[in-house]
Design a protein around this motif. Structure first.
Motif, mmCIF file in Angstrom:
data_model
loop_
_atom_site.group_PDB
_atom_site.id
_atom_site.type_symbol
_atom_site.label_atom_id
_atom_site.label_comp_id
_atom_site.label_asym_id
_atom_site.label_seq_id
_atom_site.Cartn_x
_atom_site.Cartn_y
_atom_site.Cartn_z
ATOM 1 N N ASP A 98 0.841 -1.196 0.000
ATOM 2 C CA ASP A 98 0.000 0.000 0.000
ATOM 3 C C ASP A 98 0.874 1.242 0.000
ATOM 4 O OD1 ASP A 98 -2.999 0.862 1.951
ATOM 5 O OD2 ASP A 98 -2.211 1.621 0.061
ATOM 6 N N TYR B 33 -0.863 1.460 -12.359
ATOM 7 C CA TYR B 33 -1.526 1.637 -11.070
ATOM 8 C C TYR B 33 -2.896 2.289 -11.259
ATOM 9 C CZ TYR B 33 3.465 1.620 -9.840
ATOM 10 O OH TYR B 33 4.798 1.310 -9.739
ATOM 11 N N TYR B 35 -5.544 4.553 -8.689
ATOM 12 C CA TYR B 35 -5.802 5.204 -7.423
ATOM 13 C C TYR B 35 -7.188 5.842 -7.506
ATOM 14 C CZ TYR B 35 -0.693 5.151 -6.753
ATOM 15 O OH TYR B 35 0.618 4.780 -6.614
ATOM 16 N N ARG B 36 -7.744 6.155 -6.358
ATOM 17 C CA ARG B 36 -8.974 6.930 -6.375
ATOM 18 C C ARG B 36 -8.870 8.046 -5.345
ATOM 19 N NH1 ARG B 36 -13.687 3.378 -3.256
ATOM 20 N NH2 ARG B 36 -12.936 3.863 -1.156
ATOM 21 N N GLN B 37 -9.650 9.080 -5.573
ATOM 22 C CA GLN B 37 -9.702 10.204 -4.634
ATOM 23 C C GLN B 37 -11.153 10.650 -4.536
ATOM 24 O OE1 GLN B 37 -7.490 13.776 -5.772
ATOM 25 N NE2 GLN B 37 -7.118 14.266 -3.631
ATOM 26 N N VAL B 43 -5.933 10.807 -1.562
ATOM 27 C CA VAL B 43 -5.720 9.827 -2.621
ATOM 28 C C VAL B 43 -5.533 8.458 -1.974
ATOM 29 C CG1 VAL B 43 -4.155 9.098 -4.456
ATOM 30 C CG2 VAL B 43 -4.673 11.530 -4.149
ATOM 31 N N GLU B 44 -6.128 7.445 -2.562
ATOM 32 C CA GLU B 44 -6.037 6.085 -2.022
ATOM 33 C C GLU B 44 -5.545 5.132 -3.108
ATOM 34 O OE1 GLU B 44 -9.647 5.520 1.015
ATOM 35 O OE2 GLU B 44 -10.295 6.234 -0.968
ATOM 36 N N PHE B 45 -4.593 4.317 -2.756
ATOM 37 C CA PHE B 45 -4.075 3.316 -3.678
ATOM 38 C C PHE B 45 -5.098 2.189 -3.838
ATOM 39 C CE2 PHE B 45 -1.362 0.341 -5.673
ATOM 40 C CZ PHE B 45 -1.411 -0.862 -4.969
ATOM 41 N N SER B 48 -1.775 -2.261 -8.167
ATOM 42 C CA SER B 48 -0.670 -2.135 -9.114
ATOM 43 C C SER B 48 -0.617 -3.398 -9.965
ATOM 44 C CB SER B 48 0.658 -1.907 -8.389
ATOM 45 O OG SER B 48 0.972 -3.018 -7.582
ATOM 46 N N SER B 58 -4.851 -2.983 -2.503
ATOM 47 C CA SER B 58 -5.217 -2.541 -1.170
ATOM 48 C C SER B 58 -6.525 -3.210 -0.740
ATOM 49 C CB SER B 58 -5.380 -1.021 -1.152
ATOM 50 O OG SER B 58 -6.534 -0.634 -1.871
ATOM 51 N N TYR B 90 -10.840 8.819 -10.326
ATOM 52 C CA TYR B 90 -9.981 7.657 -10.451
ATOM 53 C C TYR B 90 -8.770 8.030 -11.305
ATOM 54 C CZ TYR B 90 -13.581 4.830 -8.300
ATOM 55 O OH TYR B 90 -14.475 4.313 -7.404
#
Lengths: 111, 116
Positions: A98, B33, B35-37, B43-45, B48, B58, B90
């Protein structure tokens, strides 16, 4: 729980001054850190990174300082310009699967 | 300068529908990768991807999500049966080296997903 956070939500500086943006982290196992810049309507932009075996790293007009003792990370921007106005956030990884991001500090550069 | 592109820029969908968000990473990059926000949040992973398989994900990346590299240029994120809380920006990112977190990631401009 473990978290990555920022000390200040907003920072306003005069053009030409130096800016310092701070980040605190709580995970003592964190070993890799990144600073990102995010302008309105755009994706995050990598600025600079640092590994835990270093305490300072310099780029073009930017310096990242890492203090592992107090779990503190800072981004210094020299001679801040209007184009530096953005949200800056730190992110950390502790070797797991993470990447944890801070909430962000909005930097405003006044002409 | 090469850049990551994402389409669409804005996607509106009804709750329960499936959406596919598309990304074209930088051509010589090997790691991809998502991610989202969520609006106003960090921002969140999510995930990958390397060598045609997920390398890390995650807790957010549950069975509702899947990723695919259907051809040599696209990288997609599929969200099955969307929920209201999936509304977010995203971001897709890619990096050149097969080194996981240790290398610079280039982000796309994002797709804003709105679930109604």
């Amino acid at each position: 729980g473990e978290s990555v956070g920022l000390h200040l939500p907003t920072l306003s500086v005069q053009e030409g001054d130096n800016s310092i943006i701070n980040c605190a982290y709580s995970n003592s196992a964190s070993d890799y850190f990144i600073w990102y810049k995010q302008e309105s309507g755009k994706g995050p932009q990598f600025i600079i990174d640092i590994r835990s075996n270093m305490d300072k790293r310099q780029g073009q007009r930017v310096t990242v300082l890492l203090n592992k003792t107090v779990k503190h990370l800072s981004l210094q921007i020299a001679a801040t310009q209007p184009g530096d106005s953005a949200v800056y956030f730190c992110a950390e990884n502790s070797g797991d699967n993470d990447m944890r991001f801070g909430a962000g500090t909005r930097l405003t550069v006044k002409p | 300068e090469p850049e990551v592109t994402q389409t669409p820029s804005h996607q509106v969908t009804q709750m329960g529908q499936e959406v596919i968000l598309r990304c074209v990473p930088i051509s010589n990059h090997l790691y991809f990768y998502w991610y989202r926000q969520i609006l106003g949040q960090k921002v969140e992973f999510l995930v990958s991807f390397y060598n045609n398989e997920i390398s890390e994900k995650s807790e957010i990346f549950d069975d509702q999500f899947s990723v695919e590299r259907p051809d040599g240029s696209n990288f997609t994120l599929k969200i099955r049966s969307t929920k209201l809380e999936d509304s977010a920006m995203y971001f897709c990112a890619s990096s050149e080296f097969a080194g996981g977190w240790g290398y610079e990631q280039y982000f796309g401009p994002g797709t804003r997903l709105t679930v109604t």
